[in-house]
Every structure is written in C-alpha cells, then in structure tokens.
Design a protein around this motif. Sequence first.
Motif, PDB file in Angstrom:
ATOM      1  N   ALA A 322       0.840  -1.206   0.000  1.00  0.00           N
ATOM      2  CA  ALA A 322       0.000   0.000   0.000  1.00  0.00           C
ATOM      3  C   ALA A 322       0.872   1.253   0.000  1.00  0.00           C
ATOM      4  CB  ALA A 322      -0.923  -0.002   1.218  1.00  0.00           C
ATOM      5  N   PHE A 323       1.967   1.239   0.771  1.00  0.00           N
ATOM      6  CA  PHE A 323       2.851   2.405   0.843  1.00  0.00           C
ATOM      7  C   PHE A 323       3.532   2.659  -0.499  1.00  0.00           C
ATOM      8  CE2 PHE A 323       7.076   4.244   1.537  1.00  0.00           C
ATOM      9  CZ  PHE A 323       6.720   5.433   2.167  1.00  0.00           C
ATOM     10  N   VAL A 324       4.033   1.606  -1.125  1.00  0.00           N
ATOM     11  CA  VAL A 324       4.716   1.766  -2.412  1.00  0.00           C
ATOM     12  C   VAL A 324       3.736   2.254  -3.474  1.00  0.00           C
ATOM     13  CG1 VAL A 324       5.905   0.542  -4.269  1.00  0.00           C
ATOM     14  CG2 VAL A 324       6.502   0.078  -1.890  1.00  0.00           C
ATOM     15  N   SER A 325       2.538   1.708  -3.471  1.00  0.00           N
ATOM     16  CA  SER A 325       1.516   2.162  -4.419  1.00  0.00           C
ATOM     17  C   SER A 325       1.168   3.626  -4.190  1.00  0.00           C
ATOM     18  CB  SER A 325       0.259   1.293  -4.272  1.00  0.00           C
ATOM     19  OG  SER A 325      -0.767   1.736  -5.126  1.00  0.00           O
ATOM     20  N   TYR A 331       4.140  10.657  -6.636  1.00  0.00           N
ATOM     21  CA  TYR A 331       5.133  11.196  -7.562  1.00  0.00           C
ATOM     22  C   TYR A 331       4.544  11.423  -8.951  1.00  0.00           C
ATOM     23  CZ  TYR A 331       8.989  10.912  -4.303  1.00  0.00           C
ATOM     24  OH  TYR A 331       9.836  11.127  -3.234  1.00  0.00           O
ATOM     25  N   GLN A 332       3.587  10.602  -9.333  1.00  0.00           N
ATOM     26  CA  GLN A 332       2.903  10.865 -10.599  1.00  0.00           C
ATOM     27  C   GLN A 332       2.148  12.189 -10.528  1.00  0.00           C
ATOM     28  OE1 GLN A 332       0.609   7.271 -10.938  1.00  0.00           O
ATOM     29  NE2 GLN A 332       2.194   6.188 -12.083  1.00  0.00           N
ATOM     30  N   LYS A 333       1.571  12.485  -9.363  1.00  0.00           N
ATOM     31  CA  LYS A 333       0.906  13.770  -9.169  1.00  0.00           C
ATOM     32  C   LYS A 333       1.923  14.912  -9.204  1.00  0.00           C
ATOM     33  CE  LYS A 333      -0.641  14.979  -5.068  1.00  0.00           C
ATOM     34  NZ  LYS A 333      -1.500  15.055  -3.863  1.00  0.00           N
ATOM     35  N   LYS A 368      11.549   4.130  -9.853  1.00  0.00           N
ATOM     36  CA  LYS A 368      11.955   3.269  -8.746  1.00  0.00           C
ATOM     37  C   LYS A 368      10.761   2.679  -8.013  1.00  0.00           C
ATOM     38  CE  LYS A 368      16.528   5.200  -7.711  1.00  0.00           C
ATOM     39  NZ  LYS A 368      17.362   5.860  -6.683  1.00  0.00           N
ATOM     40  N   PHE A 369       9.745   3.503  -7.793  1.00  0.00           N
ATOM     41  CA  PHE A 369       8.560   2.998  -7.108  1.00  0.00           C
ATOM     42  C   PHE A 369       7.837   1.952  -7.960  1.00  0.00           C
ATOM     43  CE2 PHE A 369       9.097   6.375  -4.083  1.00  0.00           C
ATOM     44  CZ  PHE A 369       8.431   5.927  -2.942  1.00  0.00           C
ATOM     45  N   SER A 372      11.879  -0.926  -8.698  1.00  0.00           N
ATOM     46  CA  SER A 372      12.787  -1.364  -7.633  1.00  0.00           C
ATOM     47  C   SER A 372      12.074  -1.665  -6.322  1.00  0.00           C
ATOM     48  CB  SER A 372      13.857  -0.291  -7.382  1.00  0.00           C
ATOM     49  OG  SER A 372      14.609  -0.050  -8.541  1.00  0.00           O
ATOM     50  N   TYR A 373      11.083  -0.869  -5.978  1.00  0.00           N
ATOM     51  CA  TYR A 373      10.429  -1.014  -4.675  1.00  0.00           C
ATOM     52  C   TYR A 373       9.174  -1.876  -4.723  1.00  0.00           C
ATOM     53  CZ  TYR A 373      13.412   3.072  -3.982  1.00  0.00           C
ATOM     54  OH  TYR A 373      14.476   3.931  -3.950  1.00  0.00           O
ATOM     55  N   LYS A 374       8.557  -1.942  -5.882  1.00  0.00           N
ATOM     56  CA  LYS A 374       7.299  -2.701  -5.988  1.00  0.00           C
ATOM     57  C   LYS A 374       7.593  -4.177  -6.250  1.00  0.00           C
ATOM     58  CE  LYS A 374       3.850  -0.920  -8.250  1.00  0.00           C
ATOM     59  NZ  LYS A 374       3.010  -0.434  -9.369  1.00  0.00           N
ATOM     60  N   LEU A 375       6.867  -5.047  -5.538  1.00  0.00           N
ATOM     61  CA  LEU A 375       6.935  -6.476  -5.809  1.00  0.00           C
ATOM     62  C   LEU A 375       5.692  -6.826  -6.619  1.00  0.00           C
ATOM     63  CD1 LEU A 375       8.107  -7.842  -2.349  1.00  0.00           C
ATOM     64  CD2 LEU A 375       9.477  -7.434  -4.377  1.00  0.00           C
ATOM     65  N   SER A 376       5.783  -6.598  -7.923  1.00  0.00           N
ATOM     66  CA  SER A 376       4.604  -6.759  -8.769  1.00  0.00           C
ATOM     67  C   SER A 376       4.124  -8.194  -8.812  1.00  0.00           C
ATOM     68  CB  SER A 376       4.929  -6.297 -10.194  1.00  0.00           C
ATOM     69  OG  SER A 376       6.028  -7.017 -10.719  1.00  0.00           O
ATOM     70  N   GLU A 377       5.000  -9.162  -8.464  1.00  0.00           N
ATOM     71  CA  GLU A 377       4.600 -10.563  -8.483  1.00  0.00           C
ATOM     72  C   GLU A 377       3.583 -10.890  -7.398  1.00  0.00           C
ATOM     73  OE1 GLU A 377       7.631  -9.405  -8.188  1.00  0.00           O
ATOM     74  OE2 GLU A 377       9.034 -10.343  -9.579  1.00  0.00           O
ATOM     75  N   LEU A 378       3.419  -9.976  -6.427  1.00  0.00           N
ATOM     76  CA  LEU A 378       2.547 -10.263  -5.293  1.00  0.00           C
ATOM     77  C   LEU A 378       1.164  -9.649  -5.453  1.00  0.00           C
ATOM     78  CD1 LEU A 378       5.033  -9.887  -2.328  1.00  0.00           C
ATOM     79  CD2 LEU A 378       4.279 -11.925  -3.502  1.00  0.00           C
TER      80      LEU A 378
END
Length: 392
Positions: A322-325, A331-333, A368-369, A372-378
């Motif tokens: 949730a934090f990484v998302s 940052y997109q904003k 990076k978010f 590097s930081y996101k575990l998209s596999e989960l």
Amino acid sequence: MGAKYLLNCLRISFVVLFSSFGVEASNSFNYDSTAFSALVRETQQSIIIIAEGQGARLQLTKQRLAILTGMIAAQQTAPPSPSYLQALEEKIRLQDSIQQLEEDIYVELLRVRYLKGLDLVKLLYEKVLSLDHHFATMQTFQHVSALSNPNSYPAFQQNHKHLEDRLKKKSGVTMPALLQSNPFVSTTFSVVAALLGDGEPSQKQKDLDEISCILDFTLRMSNDFNTIYYETEYLKQGNESLKEDIMTLFTDYTKPIGYFVPLDKCRKNDDWEAVTDALAKTLKEVEDGNKDPNLAKTAMKHRNNLEFSIDRLLDFMDKYTAFVSQGEKYYQKFLIIVGNYANAQVCATQMPMELAALKKDIEISIEKFGTSYKLSELKGSKLKDLLYGMPE
C-alpha cells in the motif's frame, strides 16, 4: 491434522504455485533476475521435493489402504480367516503410517513456509532500507525552496537591487533586511518599486518585463511546490514508520522460536544461521510432540505460534504494498504539478534549472517505485499462494 487437509495443502501448493507464477510442471522455470522471483523458485523446488518424497509415499500408502479396506469388506466371515486377520493388522499399520506421514509433511511444509517467510522479511527489509536511502538523497527541499523564492533567481536579485536604488533615490526609503528575505514582501516591493521608482515610463516597463516571468512563475506555482515538499515529507515519515514496523515484525516473527536479536543487528552480524538453528530446535519439539502425547501441548503451542507469525508477515506485506503504491501515485501527481505552469511556453527561456532537476528527480522516483520497490509478483493473493498454498 486431517489427511484431506494435508494432501490438499500439498497438492494446491504444488499446482497453484506453478499456475500463479507461470511455471510449467516440467520444472521449466521462467528465471528472472529479481530476488523475489528467486525466492519463488526456491519455494517451488522445496515443495516439489516434499511432493515427490513424503507426498508420494503418503499417496501410495493411502492407495494400499483403500485396497485393503475393500479386501476386508469382501472377506467378512465367521470365524475370520488368517488372510482377513493379516489384512486387519496391515490396515492398522498403514493407518499409523499415514498419520505419521501426515505429521511429517505438516512439519516440512511449516519449515518451508517459515523459512521462505523469513527470506521475504529479509527482502522487504532491504527494500525499506532502499526507500530510506532514496528519501535521504532526494533534493526536493532544495529544489522547491529555490523554485518558490524569487530571491533565489539571479536575474531577479539584480533587478531588485536596481529598483531598490531607484526607489531610494526618489523617496529615501529602503526595505529592511528582514523583509528582503520574505519572498512575498520582496515580490511586492519589486512591483511597487518598478511602478513608483525614479525613471522614465519606458524604463519602468522594461524593468517589469524583465521580472514578469519570475514573478508569475513563483506566485502561481508556490502553493503547488509546497504541496510537493510537504507530501514528500509525509512519505518520508511513512517510510520511517514502515521501518519501525518491519523491525517489530521481525521481533514478533522470531520470538516463537526463541530468537531475540533485533533485525538490524541480525543483518549486520549476518546471524541468519542462528535463526535457522532456533527454528530447527522448535520444529524438533513439534515432531516430538507428534510422537509423545505428554509433549503434545507444547507442540500445538509451537505450531500455533509459527502460523501466527506468518499471518503477521502477511499483514506487513499489505502495509508495504500500500505504501509503495501510494508513493508511486504521489510522484505521478508531482510530475503533473511541475508540468502544469500555464505560461510555460511564454517564459520558456527564463525557467530555472532547478525545475528541470526537480522533474528529473520525480521521474526517477516514479521509475523506482514502479520497479525497484514494488513487488509486482505479489498482486492479488499470490503471497498466500506462496506461504499457504491456498487457491485464488
């Protein structure tokens, strides 16, 4: 511990892990460079070993038991025949063997789940530390401070000094140094000085034209830049909270096995082998409890505590994702904000270098978010597939 539960757990762990992560049953693993993908492969291989070893033995034993049950049902005579009694004796032995195999499979699955959960904690801690380093090296405050304050623009400073001299010449008034550092007062003073100061109208118009883009940009974008700054600070505090949470998670995760060294010290001293040894000792007590009724209560306590530790890991994983998302969306904003100056084309030649630098920082952060930081596999329930073998 029911046979149906253990067989389903083993079967689903074996099959669903493959289907969830796109791995063929032929062990043709889709190798990936990420640490998490390596963790998935190792878990798959561990489950395969259990399935091909104890799981296969359990299945064969149950098949033999089913055959014996049919033979016994067909031979119910009075008095019982020797073959009937032999079948009954073998059936009792097989039932005892099945119970022991089920208990052994449970312990092995628990071992795999706990150790891979520990690996996941280690991986997440590295991610949190990377985030901590990311926020520590961000130049957001410096960029925002420079962009929001017209006094930080050399062209404005030169023009401001020139206007101040002209106003002083006409009125004898000088702005106090304390107010000169205030961007809003300084901006107002420059406009007033340009309009009321000494000089020809053409010169006054030229003075205003020279600082118009700077004044327009800083006044229009000041609140937006403050939003970037404060929300970045909010993310930094959120990461500090996340770092505290994972420290607490590790303490709670290892407490049931009698390991009490904090996560940062364990990592610094590379003390993971001690954690593994502590788990082995705890699981030995679980195995002893499966064989000795006097130790069953202790074994059940250990099982429950280890299961609960894995539940805590799932809770933290939810917080982390949730934090990484959230960070990626922030940052997109920010990127939209820095590209939203209404007069960007008119004032293109006077835009400060800090704006481009801030935009670059934001773009790097988004990347990076997102990687590097996101575990998209989960996504979805894949973590539960990994640690529990439950279907989606």
